[in-house]
Design a protein around this motif. Structure first.
Motif, short mmCIF file in Angstrom:
data_model
loop_
_atom_site.label_atom_id
_atom_site.label_comp_id
_atom_site.label_asym_id
_atom_site.label_seq_id
_atom_site.Cartn_x
_atom_site.Cartn_y
_atom_site.Cartn_z
N THR A 93 0.52 0.83 -15.44
CA THR A 93 -0.49 -0.33 -15.13
C THR A 93 -1.66 -0.69 -15.61
O THR A 93 -2.50 -1.77 -15.44
CB THR A 93 -0.80 -0.21 -13.34
N VAL A 97 -3.31 -3.73 -9.81
CA VAL A 97 -3.15 -2.76 -8.48
C VAL A 97 -2.30 -3.51 -7.14
O VAL A 97 -2.96 -4.62 -6.93
CB VAL A 97 -4.28 -2.87 -7.98
N GLN A 98 -1.46 -2.58 -6.93
CA GLN A 98 -0.93 -3.87 -5.59
C GLN A 98 -0.80 -3.16 -4.27
O GLN A 98 -1.16 -1.88 -3.78
CB GLN A 98 0.98 -3.84 -6.24
N ARG A 99 -1.37 -3.36 -3.67
CA ARG A 99 -1.80 -3.44 -1.87
C ARG A 99 -0.20 -3.72 -0.85
O ARG A 99 -0.45 -5.16 -1.25
CB ARG A 99 -2.98 -3.57 -1.33
N SER A 100 -0.15 -2.65 -0.20
CA SER A 100 0.64 -3.54 1.05
C SER A 100 0.19 -2.96 1.51
O SER A 100 -0.61 -2.13 2.21
CB SER A 100 2.09 -2.43 0.20
N ARG A 148 1.11 -2.64 6.19
CA ARG A 148 2.02 -3.34 7.02
C ARG A 148 1.01 -2.80 8.48
O ARG A 148 0.70 -2.58 8.83
CB ARG A 148 2.74 -1.92 7.25
N ILE A 150 3.48 -3.24 13.03
CA ILE A 150 4.46 -3.73 14.00
C ILE A 150 3.58 -4.75 14.84
O ILE A 150 3.13 -4.88 15.31
CB ILE A 150 4.05 -2.26 14.65
N GLY A 205 8.49 -4.56 17.83
CA GLY A 205 8.93 -3.49 17.01
C GLY A 205 9.31 -3.65 15.00
O GLY A 205 10.35 -2.49 15.16
N ASN A 206 8.65 -4.80 14.75
CA ASN A 206 9.62 -4.76 13.84
C ASN A 206 8.08 -4.67 13.07
O ASN A 206 7.08 -4.61 13.38
CB ASN A 206 9.79 -6.30 13.72
N ILE A 207 8.55 -3.72 11.71
CA ILE A 207 7.82 -3.68 10.58
C ILE A 207 7.36 -4.61 9.55
O ILE A 207 8.01 -5.37 9.22
CB ILE A 207 7.78 -2.72 10.00
N LEU A 258 -8.43 -5.06 -11.47
CA LEU A 258 -9.87 -4.71 -11.61
C LEU A 258 -10.14 -4.57 -13.38
O LEU A 258 -9.01 -3.93 -14.23
CB LEU A 258 -9.88 -3.20 -11.21
N CYS A 291 8.51 3.47 15.69
CA CYS A 291 8.70 2.28 14.73
C CYS A 291 7.49 2.71 13.88
O CYS A 291 7.17 2.60 12.83
CB CYS A 291 8.02 1.48 15.74
N THR A 315 7.29 3.20 10.05
CA THR A 315 5.95 3.02 8.74
C THR A 315 5.27 4.10 7.76
O THR A 315 5.23 3.82 7.16
CB THR A 315 5.41 2.43 10.00
N GLU A 331 7.52 4.50 5.16
CA GLU A 331 7.15 3.13 4.37
C GLU A 331 6.55 3.55 3.36
O GLU A 331 5.94 3.75 2.24
CB GLU A 331 7.42 2.24 5.17
N SER A 342 2.65 4.27 -10.47
CA SER A 342 1.83 3.48 -11.42
C SER A 342 0.68 3.92 -12.26
O SER A 342 0.43 3.41 -13.25
CB SER A 342 1.92 2.00 -10.46
N VAL A 343 0.44 4.71 -12.06
CA VAL A 343 -0.96 5.75 -13.08
C VAL A 343 -0.26 6.71 -13.54
O VAL A 343 -1.35 7.34 -14.11
CB VAL A 343 -2.17 5.13 -12.47
N TYR A 393 -8.85 3.74 -7.68
CA TYR A 393 -8.32 2.15 -7.43
C TYR A 393 -6.59 2.34 -6.44
O TYR A 393 -6.51 1.76 -5.89
CB TYR A 393 -8.79 1.75 -8.34
N ALA A 394 -5.89 2.92 -7.41
CA ALA A 394 -4.85 2.83 -7.32
C ALA A 394 -4.01 3.05 -5.72
O ALA A 394 -2.81 2.97 -5.10
CB ALA A 394 -3.55 3.63 -8.54
N SER A 450 -5.91 2.31 -0.98
CA SER A 450 -5.42 1.89 -0.66
C SER A 450 -4.72 2.70 0.25
O SER A 450 -3.91 2.76 2.11
CB SER A 450 -4.96 0.32 -0.62
N ASP A 451 -2.91 3.24 -0.39
CA ASP A 451 -1.99 3.99 0.67
C ASP A 451 -3.04 5.02 1.24
O ASP A 451 -2.11 5.48 2.48
CB ASP A 451 -1.23 4.28 -0.35
#
Lengths: 124, 189
Positions: free
Chosen positions: A32, A51-54, A56, A58, A61-63, A72, B118, B122, B125, B136-137, B153-154, B157-158
């Motif tokens: 990447t 860069v992919q950011r996720s 999450r 709740i 009760g659902n994510i 960048l 729950c 999470t 995941e 990815s890096v 940077y990659a 956030s996680d």
């Protein structure tokens, strides 16, 4: 600031065009991150990273997952100092202009791969 | 033994007299009954107390286990805080592997717990997402990993998301410890 941002976007668009035309050859650092180096008129390096950011949450009760992609963009001088460092997540217009650049780099790599494949296959 | 017939007759008549009286009219019978009933009552009380003691011991064991888990989660959280901006890929991979292994070991016994399910899902995941971000890096040329801060940077956030999940779980485990304490307090009055 807005003027500088507009100017930066103009230069990013120029880099995108040069990449499409094959005038700027990028190197893959990792899946990447791509870099372009030059020695003239002075040593410098441009780095582009996707860069992919996720996030999450709740809810009931659902994510709920929300994924965003940003870029960048960094310019490093001969001393290894960051001259420009732009985070696309902080500015949507810059992120939007970096996306075609990343696509152009990827497309260039795919094209290079296809051309290489063509050269190694036996003629029929 | 008995040579005199009269003596035999007297003895037999005495026995018949004793037998002919109902047993419940005898004092010995009632003494025996009282002792037996008292014994049964004490046995039931002892059983109830033993059961309470067993429950308290189990809960105490659970509390200690949960406290151990909260300590481990705090350690993981502190480790996550130490993510350096110039971390190289290999170090980040080792760090994520260790954190992932420790967290999965901690949370797996509680994955069916309705209060935690729950948050555990999470966290799983987020851990998977962090691995994908790190992949990815992965350097194309491992010997030439010179681009600064790319790995940071990659994954930052996680790592922040993992830390958030760990903090949520910490709070829930601490709440569980408090609830166990409350359950064991005998009502006053």
């Amino acid at each position: 600031m807005s003027h500088q941002k507009d100017e930066l976007i103009i230069y990013i668009n120029k880099i995108t065009e040069s990449t499409r035309l094959g005038e700027m050859l990028w190197t893959r650092i990792n899946p990447t991150t791509y870099t372009w180096s030059t020695d003239k008129p002075k040593p410098a390096k441009i780095i582009l990273q996707q860069v992919q950011r996720s996030t999450r949450r709740i809810i009931g009760g659902n994510i709920i997952v929300r994924t965003s992609t940003h870029y960048l963009f960094k310019v490093i001088d001969q001393h290894g100092q960051e001259v420009i460092a732009v985070d696309g997540s902080e500015d949507e217009s810059i992120n939007t202009s970096l996306s075609p650049l990343y696509e152009a780099i990827l497309s260039g790599f795919t094209q290079k791969g296809i051309e290489f494949l063509k050269t190694i296959l036996p003629d029929h | 033994m008995f040579s005199d017939p009269q003596q035999i007759e007297d003895t037999v008549s005495l026995i018949l007299r004793v037998i002919s009286k109902p047993f419940w009219q005898k004092l010995e019978f009632w003494i025996t009954i009282v002792i037996a009933v008292t014994g049964v009552i004490f046995s039931i009380l002892a059983f109830a107390e033993a059961r309470k003691a067993k429950r308290a011991a189990t809960e105490a064991g659970r509390t200690v286990k949960i406290q151990t888990i909260t300590i481990e989660l705090t350690e993981v959280s502190q480790k996550l805080d130490k993510l350096r901006p110039n971390i190289p890929f290999n170090e980040a991979r080792d760090m994520l592997t260790e954190i992932s292994r420790r967290l999965r070991r901690i949370i797996s016994p509680f994955q069916a717990d309705p209060d935690l399910k729950c948050h555990i899902d999470t966290l799983r995941e987020v851990l998977t997402g962090a691995k994908e971000s790190l992949n990815s890096v992965r350097p194309t040329d491992p010997a030439n990993e010179e681009t600064p801060y790319t790995v940071y940077y990659a994954i930052e956030s996680d790592f922040a998301s993992i830390n958030d999940c760990v903090a949520d779980l910490l709070g829930l485990f601490e709440k569980k410890t408090i609830n166990i304490g409350d359950d064991n307090v005998a009502p006053k009055g």
